[in-house]
Scaffold this motif. Structure first.
Motif, PDB file in Angstrom:
ATOM      1  N   ARG A  85       0.771  13.363  -2.865  1.00 47.41           N
ATOM      2  CA  ARG A  85       1.600  13.107  -1.678  1.00 47.41           C
ATOM      3  C   ARG A  85       0.756  12.523  -0.546  1.00 47.41           C
ATOM      4  NH1 ARG A  85       3.334  17.905  -0.758  1.00 47.41           N
ATOM      5  NH2 ARG A  85       2.295  18.446   1.212  1.00 47.41           N
ATOM      6  N   GLN A  86      -0.445  13.043  -0.348  1.00 47.18           N
ATOM      7  CA  GLN A  86      -1.318  12.512   0.711  1.00 47.18           C
ATOM      8  C   GLN A  86      -1.627  11.039   0.473  1.00 47.18           C
ATOM      9  OE1 GLN A  86      -4.435  15.407   0.114  1.00 47.18           O
ATOM     10  NE2 GLN A  86      -3.959  16.478   2.028  1.00 47.18           N
ATOM     11  N   ALA A  87      -1.934  10.681  -0.776  1.00 47.51           N
ATOM     12  CA  ALA A  87      -2.256   9.291  -1.090  1.00 47.51           C
ATOM     13  C   ALA A  87      -1.057   8.383  -0.865  1.00 47.51           C
ATOM     14  CB  ALA A  87      -2.732   9.189  -2.542  1.00 47.51           C
ATOM     15  N   THR A  88       0.112   8.802  -1.347  1.00 44.77           N
ATOM     16  CA  THR A  88       1.310   7.966  -1.250  1.00 44.77           C
ATOM     17  C   THR A  88       1.778   7.844   0.189  1.00 44.77           C
ATOM     18  OG1 THR A  88       1.923   8.778  -3.449  1.00 44.77           O
ATOM     19  CG2 THR A  88       3.613   7.612  -2.204  1.00 44.77           C
TER      20      THR A  88
ATOM     21  N   ALA B 227       2.658   4.939   5.232  1.00 48.87           N
ATOM     22  CA  ALA B 227       2.456   4.926   6.681  1.00 48.87           C
ATOM     23  C   ALA B 227       1.770   3.647   7.152  1.00 48.87           C
ATOM     24  CB  ALA B 227       1.638   6.145   7.102  1.00 48.87           C
ATOM     25  N   LEU B 228       1.007   3.019   6.264  1.00 46.93           N
ATOM     26  CA  LEU B 228       0.348   1.758   6.603  1.00 46.93           C
ATOM     27  C   LEU B 228       1.314   0.574   6.545  1.00 46.93           C
ATOM     28  CD1 LEU B 228      -3.081   2.175   4.742  1.00 46.93           C
ATOM     29  CD2 LEU B 228      -2.724   2.072   7.219  1.00 46.93           C
ATOM     30  N   GLY B 229       2.546   0.825   6.106  1.00 43.16           N
ATOM     31  CA  GLY B 229       3.545  -0.229   6.084  1.00 43.16           C
ATOM     32  C   GLY B 229       3.795  -0.870   4.745  1.00 43.16           C
ATOM     33  N   HIS B 230       3.238  -0.302   3.660  1.00 43.54           N
ATOM     34  CA  HIS B 230       3.490  -0.856   2.335  1.00 43.54           C
ATOM     35  C   HIS B 230       4.889  -0.440   1.877  1.00 43.54           C
ATOM     36  CE1 HIS B 230      -0.625  -2.302   1.756  1.00 43.54           C
ATOM     37  NE2 HIS B 230      -1.002  -1.206   2.407  1.00 43.54           N
ATOM     38  N   ARG B 231       5.656  -1.411   1.411  1.00 51.64           N
ATOM     39  CA  ARG B 231       7.055  -1.157   1.047  1.00 51.64           C
ATOM     40  C   ARG B 231       7.170  -0.422  -0.276  1.00 51.64           C
ATOM     41  NH1 ARG B 231       7.232  -6.698   2.813  1.00 51.64           N
ATOM     42  NH2 ARG B 231       8.230  -6.884   4.865  1.00 51.64           N
ATOM     43  N   LYS B 232       6.187  -0.552  -1.131  1.00 49.49           N
ATOM     44  CA  LYS B 232       6.218   0.100  -2.432  1.00 49.49           C
ATOM     45  C   LYS B 232       4.780   0.439  -2.841  1.00 49.49           C
ATOM     46  CE  LYS B 232       9.325  -1.068  -5.321  1.00 49.49           C
ATOM     47  NZ  LYS B 232      10.208  -1.758  -6.306  1.00 49.49           N
TER      48      LYS B 232
ATOM     49  N   PRO C  26      -8.813  -4.743   1.532  1.00 47.46           N
ATOM     50  CA  PRO C  26      -7.393  -4.387   1.485  1.00 47.46           C
ATOM     51  C   PRO C  26      -6.458  -5.455   2.052  1.00 47.46           C
ATOM     52  CG  PRO C  26      -8.341  -3.480   3.468  1.00 47.46           C
ATOM     53  CD  PRO C  26      -9.452  -4.252   2.777  1.00 47.46           C
ATOM     54  N   GLY C  27      -6.970  -6.669   2.292  1.00 44.25           N
ATOM     55  CA  GLY C  27      -6.129  -7.682   2.922  1.00 44.25           C
ATOM     56  C   GLY C  27      -4.869  -7.990   2.141  1.00 44.25           C
ATOM     57  N   ASP C  28      -4.994  -8.105   0.802  1.00 44.94           N
ATOM     58  CA  ASP C  28      -3.833  -8.370  -0.049  1.00 44.94           C
ATOM     59  C   ASP C  28      -3.290  -7.098  -0.700  1.00 44.94           C
ATOM     60  OD1 ASP C  28      -3.991 -11.144   0.399  1.00 44.94           O
ATOM     61  OD2 ASP C  28      -5.513 -11.349  -1.167  1.00 44.94           O
ATOM     62  N   VAL C  29      -4.199  -6.276  -1.181  1.00 47.22           N
ATOM     63  CA  VAL C  29      -3.803  -5.052  -1.907  1.00 47.22           C
ATOM     64  C   VAL C  29      -4.669  -3.888  -1.432  1.00 47.22           C
ATOM     65  CG1 VAL C  29      -3.466  -3.961  -4.150  1.00 47.22           C
ATOM     66  CG2 VAL C  29      -3.227  -6.447  -3.933  1.00 47.22           C
ATOM     67  N   SER C  30      -4.017  -2.773  -1.086  1.00 52.07           N
ATOM     68  CA  SER C  30      -4.732  -1.540  -0.760  1.00 52.07           C
ATOM     69  C   SER C  30      -4.824  -0.672  -2.011  1.00 52.07           C
ATOM     70  CB  SER C  30      -4.006  -0.773   0.350  1.00 52.07           C
ATOM     71  OG  SER C  30      -4.129  -1.429   1.590  1.00 52.07           O
ATOM     72  N   VAL C  31      -5.955   0.045  -2.160  1.00 52.98           N
ATOM     73  CA  VAL C  31      -6.184   0.873  -3.339  1.00 52.98           C
ATOM     74  C   VAL C  31      -6.640   2.265  -2.906  1.00 52.98           C
ATOM     75  CG1 VAL C  31      -7.485   1.158  -5.491  1.00 52.98           C
ATOM     76  CG2 VAL C  31      -6.837  -1.145  -4.708  1.00 52.98           C
ATOM     77  N   VAL C  32      -6.016   3.296  -3.524  1.00 49.45           N
ATOM     78  CA  VAL C  32      -6.404   4.685  -3.286  1.00 49.45           C
ATOM     79  C   VAL C  32      -6.728   5.334  -4.628  1.00 49.45           C
ATOM     80  CG1 VAL C  32      -5.679   6.946  -2.423  1.00 49.45           C
ATOM     81  CG2 VAL C  32      -4.932   4.874  -1.242  1.00 49.45           C
ATOM     82  N   GLY C  33      -7.807   6.114  -4.666  1.00 50.88           N
ATOM     83  CA  GLY C  33      -8.179   6.840  -5.873  1.00 50.88           C
ATOM     84  C   GLY C  33      -7.915   8.326  -5.749  1.00 50.88           C
ATOM     85  N   PHE C  34      -8.510   9.094  -6.651  1.00 47.40           N
ATOM     86  CA  PHE C  34      -8.342  10.552  -6.649  1.00 47.40           C
ATOM     87  C   PHE C  34      -9.587  11.167  -7.270  1.00 47.40           C
ATOM     88  CE2 PHE C  34      -6.590  14.676  -7.194  1.00 47.40           C
ATOM     89  CZ  PHE C  34      -5.345  14.748  -6.572  1.00 47.40           C
TER      90      PHE C  34
ATOM     91  N   VAL D 276     -10.249   8.648   4.056  1.00 48.18           N
ATOM     92  CA  VAL D 276      -9.865   7.263   4.328  1.00 48.18           C
ATOM     93  C   VAL D 276     -11.115   6.414   4.521  1.00 48.18           C
ATOM     94  CG1 VAL D 276      -8.594   5.716   5.853  1.00 48.18           C
ATOM     95  CG2 VAL D 276      -7.705   8.010   5.368  1.00 48.18           C
ATOM     96  N   ARG D 277     -11.230   5.363   3.694  1.00 40.36           N
ATOM     97  CA  ARG D 277     -12.340   4.423   3.804  1.00 40.36           C
ATOM     98  C   ARG D 277     -11.778   3.007   3.856  1.00 40.36           C
ATOM     99  NH1 ARG D 277     -14.634   7.970  -0.431  1.00 40.36           N
ATOM    100  NH2 ARG D 277     -16.119   9.417   0.548  1.00 40.36           N
ATOM    101  N   GLY D 278     -12.551   2.036   3.421  1.00 42.71           N
ATOM    102  CA  GLY D 278     -12.190   0.641   3.656  1.00 42.71           C
ATOM    103  C   GLY D 278     -11.271  -0.014   2.653  1.00 42.71           C
ATOM    104  N   SER D 279     -10.843   0.684   1.604  1.00 42.95           N
ATOM    105  CA  SER D 279     -10.021   0.033   0.578  1.00 42.95           C
ATOM    106  C   SER D 279      -8.529   0.034   0.904  1.00 42.95           C
ATOM    107  CB  SER D 279     -10.240   0.709  -0.784  1.00 42.95           C
ATOM    108  OG  SER D 279      -9.746   2.038  -0.765  1.00 42.95           O
ATOM    109  N   THR D 280      -8.149   0.608   2.037  1.00 42.08           N
ATOM    110  CA  THR D 280      -6.735   0.594   2.438  1.00 42.08           C
ATOM    111  C   THR D 280      -6.587  -0.012   3.820  1.00 42.08           C
ATOM    112  OG1 THR D 280      -6.967   2.898   3.227  1.00 42.08           O
ATOM    113  CG2 THR D 280      -6.047   2.557   1.018  1.00 42.08           C
ATOM    114  N   GLY D 281      -5.501  -0.767   3.990  1.00 39.79           N
ATOM    115  CA  GLY D 281      -5.230  -1.414   5.268  1.00 39.79           C
ATOM    116  C   GLY D 281      -3.733  -1.642   5.439  1.00 39.79           C
ATOM    117  N   PRO D 282      -3.334  -2.233   6.557  1.00 39.03           N
ATOM    118  CA  PRO D 282      -1.918  -2.429   6.852  1.00 39.03           C
ATOM    119  C   PRO D 282      -1.197  -3.237   5.781  1.00 39.03           C
ATOM    120  CG  PRO D 282      -3.261  -2.849   8.799  1.00 39.03           C
ATOM    121  CD  PRO D 282      -4.198  -2.724   7.649  1.00 39.03           C
TER     122      PRO D 282
END
Length: 361
Positions: free
Chosen positions: A177-180, A185-190, A273-281, A335-341
């Motif tokens: 849930r935290q990742a999603t 919250a960054l504005g990704h529609r899906k 993250p300009g085109d695609v943001s990525v979150v791991g676990f 939160v690090r640099g692989s995620t953005g708006p």
């Protein structure tokens, strides 16, 4: 070749009686010293200890264990040593057991069947252990026919223990849930999800939580892409997702698959993250060295190991409750640099406009 009679004889191991004669005390006194009893005066204790050192005497731990019924050994049954999470959990268990003066006996299982687990449990029972930690990473205990033989305390990690087995686990649902929520919250529609194996207990809980979080946000979950925890499976799914321009956010069920997905995105020319943001676990040690540094969900493997040993030893000594109690260790989003708006948060610039600068933190 020397005959048996000509071979040098191994020196006989000094006995308790030898120590008693050397120190000038009774064998009962030597026994009390070797077992740590306090009803021996300091001077006599020192004489016995010095005689033990001089003669090279070692107390027979196995005999003491059989007499007392305690072996100071914990058994660990686990399916694989290949995943980061299992290695970290085992390391934490070993460290916490050592702090309590317990050794660890490991039985890795090549197969994932309830019969194999029952067999491993029986082998540990014969190997003289005080209790067992089982790291399942599977749904075996959901099987109504599966039951461990009674007699040895058990604590389960990373599975549904059913009736009678205490559990220590990471809060898988919270982490997903935290990742999603972070990506929404960054504005990704899906948010797309590269999941772990279908048979994995933790992976299925992350899938369910990811889907539920999207639905709560008014988003229909896309299809699940199942991997096998490896960078190769993450890379394969990363190529599939990276070729779709509508994909702007990926949540991978572990850091290794996230790394594979990031490699695929780089090869396809997709900016992170300009085109695609990525979150791991997981938050493996190398996560901060990915490029860009990986946003991920941190699991506290040390706490899981500590609590599992604490819970198990409480049952070994009779201080802990019997039955099915569950201890859940919370996760933390790093939160690090692989995620953005995402595109819903920032207007899409004209084709001739300069691209946003890549974050390097």
């Amino acid at each position: 070749m020397a005959t048996a009679a000509e071979l040098p004889r191994r020196a006989a191991r000094p006995s308790m009686a030898d120590v008693a004669r050397h120190a000038g005390v009774s064998s009962q006194t030597v026994s009390r010293v070797s077992n740590g009893h306090r009803n021996v005066d300091a001077t006599t204790r020192q004489k016995v200890v010095e005689s033990m050192r001089t003669l090279g005497y070692r107390p027979n731990g196995a005999a003491r264990a059989l007499k007392s019924g305690h072996f100071n050994t914990i058994g660990v049954i686990m399916f694989t040593l290949e995943t980061f999470g299992n290695i970290r959990t085992l390391d934490a268990i070993a460290q916490e057991a050592a702090k309590a003066n317990y050794a660890v006996t490991l039985i890795p299982l090549p197969g994932r069947t309830s019969r194999r687990v029952s067999g491993a449990y029986n082998r540990l029972s014969e190997a003289a252990v005080d209790g067992v930690v089982i790291i399942f990473e599977a749904h075996l205990l959901d099987d109504a026919e599966f039951a461990l033989p009674p007699g040895i305390p058990v604590v389960v990690i990373d599975s549904n223990a059913g009736s009678g087995y205490p559990v220590v686990d990471t809060d898988q649902a919270l982490g997903a849930r935290q990742a999603t929520e972070h990506l929404l919250a960054l504005g990704h529609r899906k948010v797309w999800h590269i999941a772990g194996p279908r048979t994995s207990f933790s992976a299925s809980h992350r899938v369910e939580s990811w889907q539920r979080t999207l639905r709560d946000g008014g988003v229909t979950p896309p299809r699940v892409l199942y991997g096998d925890w490896s960078t190769e499976s993450g890379y394969r799914h990363g190529l599939t997702l990276g070729r779709r321009e509508d994909v702007t956010a990926i949540f991978a069920a572990n850091d290794q698959m996230a790394l594979g997905a990031m490699r695929a995105l780089h090869e396809l020319g997709r900016d992170i993250p300009g085109d695609v943001s990525v979150v791991g676990f997981d938050d493996m040690e190398e996560a901060h060295s990915f490029w860009p540094p990986l946003t991920t969900v941190r699991q506290d493997f040390a706490e899981v190991g500590r609590l599992s040993i604490k819970k198990l030893l409480a049952r070994v000594t009779g201080a802990g409750p019997d039955g099915n109690d569950r201890t859940i260790v919370p996760t933390e989003l790093i939160v690090r640099g692989s995620t953005g708006p995402g595109p819903a948060a920032v207007p899409v610039p004209p084709a001739h406009a300069p691209r946003p600068r890549r974050r390097t933190d």
